[in-house]
Design an enzyme around this catalytic site. Structure first.
Site, PDB file in Angstrom:
ATOM      1  N   CYS A 129       0.845  -1.202   0.000  1.00 10.79           N
ATOM      2  CA  CYS A 129       0.000   0.000   0.000  1.00 10.79           C
ATOM      3  C   CYS A 129       0.878   1.248   0.000  1.00 10.79           C
ATOM      4  O   CYS A 129       1.745   1.408   0.858  1.00 10.79           O
ATOM      5  CB  CYS A 129      -0.888   0.030   1.239  1.00 10.79           C
ATOM      6  SG  CYS A 129      -1.742   1.608   1.392  1.00 10.79           S
ATOM      7  N   GLY A 242      -4.069  -5.332 -12.995  1.00 11.45           N
ATOM      8  CA  GLY A 242      -3.686  -4.016 -13.494  1.00 11.45           C
ATOM      9  C   GLY A 242      -4.434  -3.620 -14.748  1.00 11.45           C
ATOM     10  O   GLY A 242      -4.061  -4.012 -15.848  1.00 11.45           O
ATOM     11  N   THR A 265     -10.113  -1.675 -10.606  1.00  9.51           N
ATOM     12  CA  THR A 265     -10.729  -0.363 -10.799  1.00  9.51           C
ATOM     13  C   THR A 265     -11.996  -0.394 -11.662  1.00  9.51           C
ATOM     14  O   THR A 265     -12.953   0.327 -11.383  1.00  9.51           O
ATOM     15  CB  THR A 265      -9.674   0.583 -11.413  1.00  9.51           C
ATOM     16  OG1 THR A 265      -8.553   0.614 -10.516  1.00  9.51           O
ATOM     17  CG2 THR A 265     -10.210   1.994 -11.590  1.00  9.51           C
TER      18      THR A 265
HETATM   19  C1  DHB Z   1      -4.584   1.791  -0.682  1.00 10.15           C
HETATM   20  C2  DHB Z   1      -4.022   0.561  -0.513  1.00 10.15           C
HETATM   21  C3  DHB Z   1      -3.377  -0.030  -1.556  1.00 10.15           C
HETATM   22  O1  DHB Z   1      -2.806  -1.238  -1.459  1.00 10.15           O
HETATM   23  C4  DHB Z   1      -3.307   0.627  -2.768  1.00 10.15           C
HETATM   24  O2  DHB Z   1      -2.675   0.088  -3.792  1.00 10.15           O
HETATM   25  C5  DHB Z   1      -3.872   1.853  -2.934  1.00 10.15           C
HETATM   26  C6  DHB Z   1      -4.516   2.434  -1.882  1.00 10.15           C
HETATM   27  C7  DHB Z   1      -5.193   2.520   0.422  1.00 10.15           C
HETATM   28  O3  DHB Z   1      -5.917   1.965   1.231  1.00 10.15           O
HETATM   29  O4  DHB Z   1      -4.923   3.706   0.514  1.00 10.15           O
END
Ligand code: DHB
Length: 313
Positions: A129, A242, A265
């Protein structure tokens, strides 16, 4: 037509899963799609304690993609076990719980709290993240820390461990290999690419955290290259993620070496995307006379010139 696959004890009826953070805890999309037609769902990241996440604005649209900086907002492991997990039992598809933490102990605590709960088929470990100060990318960007998280969790579960990798490194395959050496059953990639966007009138960044994670169709070519590089380097399954919108996008990932894919997404625009992708892949196989979709995995035709990928001799 055979579409199913296994990773250890994880058994999926097809090769399309939903990506973490894009499909809630699984049930939110139930009115808009057919959960049982998915290979599996991956939950939002679960942390030890509830998290409110980052302040708004935490989403911004970009050309062919989106930026987010959610900051791992989630209900925390107790509420997940009490309120979310019971509803996932009996949805007719595999349930993969994604875990995040800001220390190795936090990953351990979340996994151990859930390990004996019914209804979890596998773990996905988020070491990638980009939007938290501690943990996250910090673990995923270095071989040693990626290995350390995997090593700490491996003896604590019999379920498959899928480690989710960041593309924000120069050699993702080396990190994948380090996780495989520590007993990871699979890796999934790519998580989001660090990016930013600016409002020129206010002169402010479009995200409160300035930078965030880029996802969506804009990242697909990057993802394909990273999956290709990784699949050539490790013998464990690679799950490709992706920018997948169509079945043909998913087939591209299989050809470069992905055993399965996750749709992320595009589920925000249409929560039925992942199911359409799975159906379209099956149709493509029928058209092509492919009897088992696994025939496509790694079936990319590359002329063996002896050249190193990425370099023209
Ligand atoms: C978040 C977590 C992720 O793994 C990512 O790729 C994008 C955002 C998040 O919670 O902010």
């Amino acid at each position: 037509m055979k579409t199913d696959f296994r990773i250890g004890s994880l058994s999926c009826k097809n090769r399309v899963l939903t990506a973490s953070g894009t499909f809630g805890y699984g049930l939110e999309a139930a009115p808009y799609t057919t959960l049982a037609a998915l290979g599996g769902i991956v939950t939002k990241s679960v942390t030890k304690f509830p998290r409110a996440g980052n302040p708004p604005p935490r989403i911004a649209e970009t050309t062919g993609g989106m930026l987010n900086s959610i900051g791992l907002a989630n209900v925390g492991v107790e509420a997940f076990a009490r309120d979310k997990l019971p509803l996932l039992r009996g949805i007719g598809t595999a349930v993969i719980v994604n875990i995040a933490g800001s220390s190795i102990d936090e990953y351990i605590d979340v996994l151990e709290r859930l390990e004996h709960e019914q209804g979890i088929d596998a773990w996905e470990i988020n070491i990638s993240c980009p939007n938290v100060r501690e943990g996250g990318l910090h673990f995923g960007a270095k071989r040693e820390t990626a290995a350390a998280v995997t090593r700490a969790l491996r003896p604590r579960t019999r379920k498959p461990l899928i480690v989710k990798l960041t593309p924000n490194v120069t050699q993702v395959a080396e990190i994948a290999a380090a996780c495989a050496d520590e007993g990871a059953d699979a890796v999934s990639l790519i998580n989001t690419l660090v990016g930013m966007a600016v409002d020129v009138r206010t002169r402010r960044p479009r995200l409160s955290t300035v930078t965030g994670g880029l996802s969506g169709p804009a990242v697909k070519p990057v993802a394909l290259a990273k999956v290709y590089e990784t699949a050539r380097a490790v013998s464990i399954p690679v799950i490709g993620i992706g920018g997948i919108v169509t079945a043909m996008d998913a087939i591209e990932f299989l050809l470069v070496g992905a055993t399965a894919v996750q749709v992320g997404t595009s589920s925000f625009r249409d929560p039925d995307t992942a199911v359409s992708v799975a159906r379209g892949m099956e149709e493509f196989c029928r058209e092509q006379g492919v009897e088992d979709i696994k025939e496509l995995v790694g079936a990319l035709r590359v002329d063996d010139t002896g050249a190193v990928p990425g370099f023209i001799a």
